[in-house]
Motif scaffolding. Sequence first.
Motif, short mmCIF file in Angstrom:
data_model
loop_
_atom_site.label_atom_id
_atom_site.label_comp_id
_atom_site.label_asym_id
_atom_site.label_seq_id
_atom_site.Cartn_x
_atom_site.Cartn_y
_atom_site.Cartn_z
N ALA A 71 6.13 -0.46 -1.07
CA ALA A 71 5.16 0.28 -0.25
C ALA A 71 4.69 1.51 -1.01
CB ALA A 71 5.80 0.68 1.08
N ALA A 72 3.74 2.21 -0.42
CA ALA A 72 3.16 3.40 -1.07
C ALA A 72 4.23 4.42 -1.45
CB ALA A 72 2.12 4.05 -0.17
N HIS A 73 5.23 4.59 -0.59
CA HIS A 73 6.26 5.60 -0.89
C HIS A 73 7.15 5.21 -2.07
CE1 HIS A 73 8.37 2.98 2.04
NE2 HIS A 73 9.41 3.22 1.27
N ASP A 74 7.07 3.97 -2.52
CA ASP A 74 7.84 3.52 -3.69
C ASP A 74 7.10 3.76 -5.01
OD1 ASP A 74 10.04 2.41 -2.16
OD2 ASP A 74 8.69 0.75 -1.65
N VAL A 75 5.81 4.07 -4.94
CA VAL A 75 5.01 4.23 -6.15
C VAL A 75 5.43 5.51 -6.88
CG1 VAL A 75 2.68 4.59 -7.07
CG2 VAL A 75 3.08 2.91 -5.25
N ALA A 119 -17.81 -2.25 -11.68
CA ALA A 119 -16.77 -1.39 -11.11
C ALA A 119 -16.90 0.02 -11.67
CB ALA A 119 -15.38 -1.94 -11.40
N ARG A 120 -16.70 1.00 -10.81
CA ARG A 120 -16.74 2.42 -11.18
C ARG A 120 -15.33 2.96 -11.41
NH1 ARG A 120 -20.94 4.22 -13.01
NH2 ARG A 120 -20.41 6.30 -12.34
N VAL A 121 -14.32 2.29 -10.83
CA VAL A 121 -12.95 2.79 -10.91
C VAL A 121 -11.99 1.59 -10.93
CG1 VAL A 121 -12.81 3.03 -8.38
CG2 VAL A 121 -11.24 4.33 -9.82
N GLU A 122 -10.90 1.76 -11.65
CA GLU A 122 -9.82 0.78 -11.67
C GLU A 122 -8.51 1.56 -11.59
OE1 GLU A 122 -7.90 -2.41 -14.82
OE2 GLU A 122 -10.08 -2.20 -14.76
N ILE A 123 -7.58 1.05 -10.80
CA ILE A 123 -6.31 1.77 -10.58
C ILE A 123 -5.16 0.80 -10.79
CG2 ILE A 123 -4.92 3.12 -8.96
CD1 ILE A 123 -7.59 3.73 -7.46
N GLU A 124 -4.13 1.25 -11.48
CA GLU A 124 -2.89 0.47 -11.62
C GLU A 124 -1.73 1.34 -11.24
OE1 GLU A 124 -1.84 0.82 -16.32
OE2 GLU A 124 -3.42 -0.61 -15.81
N CYS A 125 -0.60 0.72 -10.93
CA CYS A 125 0.54 1.53 -10.52
C CYS A 125 1.86 0.86 -10.85
CB CYS A 125 0.46 1.88 -9.05
SG CYS A 125 0.84 0.54 -7.92
N ASP A 126 2.89 1.69 -10.88
CA ASP A 126 4.27 1.26 -11.05
C ASP A 126 5.06 1.81 -9.87
OD1 ASP A 126 3.37 0.51 -13.62
OD2 ASP A 126 4.11 2.36 -14.52
N ALA A 127 6.01 1.03 -9.39
CA ALA A 127 6.83 1.46 -8.27
C ALA A 127 8.29 1.11 -8.56
CB ALA A 127 6.37 0.77 -6.97
N VAL A 128 9.16 1.83 -7.89
CA VAL A 128 10.60 1.55 -7.95
C VAL A 128 11.08 1.51 -6.51
CG1 VAL A 128 12.86 2.29 -8.75
CG2 VAL A 128 10.83 2.74 -10.16
N VAL A 129 11.66 0.36 -6.12
CA VAL A 129 12.15 0.19 -4.76
C VAL A 129 13.63 0.51 -4.73
CG1 VAL A 129 12.41 -1.43 -2.84
CG2 VAL A 129 10.42 -1.61 -4.37
N LEU A 130 13.96 1.62 -4.11
CA LEU A 130 15.36 2.04 -3.98
C LEU A 130 15.81 1.72 -2.57
CD1 LEU A 130 15.09 5.49 -5.78
CD2 LEU A 130 15.86 3.31 -6.73
N GLU A 131 16.62 0.68 -2.45
CA GLU A 131 17.04 0.23 -1.11
C GLU A 131 18.29 0.89 -0.66
OE1 GLU A 131 15.29 -4.09 -0.87
OE2 GLU A 131 16.54 -3.83 -2.65
#
Length: 131
Positions: A71-75, A119-131
């Motif tokens: 989820a967003a909070h994992d990014v 396209a005017r913008v492109e976004i990439e992301c990395d996340a870590v899920v800490l359970e």
Amino acid sequence: MTKYERTTLPQVRPADKMCGTTPGLRSGPFVYISGVVGRGPDGTLVEGGAGPQARQALSNILAALDKLGAAAHDVVRTRVYLVSMDDVADVAHEHKRVFGEHLPSCGAFLHVAGLYGDARVEIECDAVVLE
């Protein structure tokens, strides 16, 4: 050394099939979402410029994260590619709207010569899920 199970999203974009890549993957707690542009459900870029495209791209990213159990909070990090630095404020507004309470590191707002299609913008992301 720990071995993690690997889950990938389906190759739906022509570039993924051509290049042998995936739009997103999870390996253990680590999630990586490849560059996403503001394409709506019908596959066309949303109208209105970089702000609406960023809003759609971030919505697409949240959907991809969800499919991979994140989820967003994992990014923890995003990278934003812009065709014009004049669009920084509009894109930053959308970025903050999504991640404002869980601030990721932003590698950069990078100026590029061009992106796929119009396209005017492109976004990439990395996340870590800490359970």
